[in-house]
Design a protein around this motif. Structure first.
Motif, PDB file in Angstrom:
ATOM      1  N   THR A  96      41.112  41.994  15.790  1.00 35.65           N
ATOM      2  CA  THR A  96      41.376  41.226  14.576  1.00 35.65           C
ATOM      3  C   THR A  96      40.108  41.084  13.775  1.00 35.65           C
ATOM      4  O   THR A  96      39.060  40.868  14.344  1.00 35.65           O
ATOM      5  N   LYS A  97      40.197  41.165  12.449  1.00 36.16           N
ATOM      6  CA  LYS A  97      39.061  40.866  11.584  1.00 36.16           C
ATOM      7  C   LYS A  97      39.578  40.136  10.362  1.00 36.16           C
ATOM      8  O   LYS A  97      40.405  40.651   9.639  1.00 36.16           O
TER       9      LYS A  97
ATOM     10  N   GLY B 180      32.274  35.996  17.090  1.00 30.93           N
ATOM     11  CA  GLY B 180      32.951  36.655  18.194  1.00 30.93           C
ATOM     12  C   GLY B 180      33.690  35.627  19.028  1.00 30.93           C
ATOM     13  O   GLY B 180      33.125  34.596  19.392  1.00 30.93           O
ATOM     14  N   LEU B 181      34.966  35.900  19.305  1.00 27.71           N
ATOM     15  CA  LEU B 181      35.775  34.921  20.024  1.00 27.71           C
ATOM     16  C   LEU B 181      36.809  35.599  20.904  1.00 27.71           C
ATOM     17  O   LEU B 181      37.166  36.760  20.704  1.00 27.71           O
TER      18      LEU B 181
ATOM     19  N   LEU C 118      45.181  33.912  13.997  1.00 24.04           N
ATOM     20  CA  LEU C 118      44.168  33.200  14.758  1.00 24.04           C
ATOM     21  C   LEU C 118      44.122  31.734  14.363  1.00 24.04           C
ATOM     22  O   LEU C 118      44.210  31.391  13.181  1.00 24.04           O
ATOM     23  N   THR C 119      43.973  30.882  15.339  1.00 24.55           N
ATOM     24  CA  THR C 119      43.861  29.455  15.111  1.00 24.55           C
ATOM     25  C   THR C 119      42.989  28.853  16.202  1.00 24.55           C
ATOM     26  O   THR C 119      42.625  29.533  17.158  1.00 24.55           O
ATOM     27  N   GLY C 120      42.645  27.580  16.075  1.00 28.65           N
ATOM     28  CA  GLY C 120      41.890  26.915  17.122  1.00 28.65           C
ATOM     29  C   GLY C 120      40.866  25.937  16.581  1.00 28.65           C
ATOM     30  O   GLY C 120      40.480  25.974  15.405  1.00 28.65           O
TER      31      GLY C 120
ATOM     32  N   GLU D  22      36.076  37.781  14.661  1.00 29.64           N
ATOM     33  CA  GLU D  22      36.245  39.012  15.444  1.00 29.64           C
ATOM     34  C   GLU D  22      36.757  38.674  16.833  1.00 29.64           C
ATOM     35  O   GLU D  22      36.029  38.110  17.644  1.00 29.64           O
ATOM     36  N   ALA D  23      38.020  38.989  17.097  1.00 34.92           N
ATOM     37  CA  ALA D  23      38.546  38.846  18.451  1.00 34.92           C
ATOM     38  C   ALA D  23      37.990  39.995  19.286  1.00 34.92           C
ATOM     39  O   ALA D  23      38.149  41.160  18.937  1.00 34.92           O
TER      40      ALA D  23
END
Length: 283
Positions: free
Chosen positions: A5-6, A51-52, A68-70, A90-91
């Protein structure tokens, strides 16, 4: 490393304050809106490339809407907006994080990242959230203490802080030596670890306090945690020597605490186990 993901999320972060006041839920307010709108970034501004691990609720994960969430994503979005930075999420493959940081593919690791024991490898922001490494078991397992884990199958995430604690001679290696097979088992992510625990394939999962609280809040009748393995703190990790951006993150997080934004975000994510009581960046 497969790029999952980006997302360019800077513009969406500007509306986070309004979303918080509107009482938003755990959806990806900071990132998904921007992805949908295709908002442009400022080519002249610095970019915070985070980065995650996208399977690490409640700090970073894929929400029900597929975005993406959090909690940490909300923090990063606000920090980027307040510093006029672009933001890219960036996942990543978690065990490739060091290589990606050194290559410049990302310029920070911000995803419930434990700083203790890693100070020599990264330049960290100030710690912002207290954390513990704990063990989660099923309530009907008959396991009530760490000593009861002898001969049991215990699992954790690969390259995690829990794994480091359980492999450290000065940590809890003596405990891990009593587990089935003489060591803790590893798996790619905590979501799958808890699926293994729920199915009975393993007897316990060693993980961060926030992960434990999240899983227990989702299934309060199924899981419980044992006494802590260790206490630690979360911080944002940058490449060694990148003090300018690390200091800016620390300063902005403190400002967010002072103006009440952190309290609002903790309340937003409260049902996922986040609490202002664990916030430590107050000075």
């Amino acid at each position: 490393m497969k790029k999952l993901t980006k997302i360019a999320a800077f513009a969406a972060a500007l509306c986070l304050g309004a979303a918080l006041l509107a009482g938003c839920s755990g959806s990806n307010d900071a990132a998904s809106d921007n992805a949908a709108d295709g908002a442009a970034t400022n080519a002249d501004a610095p970019t915070l490339i985070v980065g995650l691990d996208n399977a690490y609720p409640p700090y970073g994960f894929i929400g029900d809407d597929g975005n993406l969430t959090g909690f940490d994503i909300d923090l990063a979005s606000q920090v980027a907006a307040r510093n006029n930075w672009n933001l890219e999420l960036e996942a990543i493959d978690w065990d490739a994080k060091d290589a990606l940081l050194n290559q410049g593919t990302i310029n920070c690791i911000w995803n419930g990242f434990t700083m203790e024991g890693r100070e020599g490898k990264y330049t960290f922001s100030k710690p912002y959230m207290h954390n513990e490494q704990v063990v989660v078991v099923k309530k009907d397992s008959g396991i009530n203490t760490l000593e009861d884990l002898a001969g049991k199958n215990v699992m954790t995430q690969v390259d995690s802080a829990a794994l480091e604690v359980l492999e450290d001679e000065e940590g809890q290696k003596a405990l891990a030596d009593t587990f089935a097979g003489g060591k803790v088992q590893t798996i790619g992510d905590y979501n799958n670890a808890f699926m293994q625990l729920e199915s009975g394939a393993v007897d316990a999962v060693a993980c961060d306090l926030s992960i434990a609280d999240y899983q227990m809040s989702a299934k309060p009748d199924m899981f419980m945690k044992l006494e802590p393995l260790s206490a630690e703190n979360y911080a944002v990790g940058f490449k060694k020597g990148d003090t300018e951006m690390a200091d800016a993150v620390s300063k902005t997080l403190k400002e967010m605490y002072d103006d009440g934004t952190i309290a609002q975000l903790c309340e937003k994510w409260g049902e996922y186990g986040i609490t202002i009581d664990n916030w430590v960046l107050v000075d």
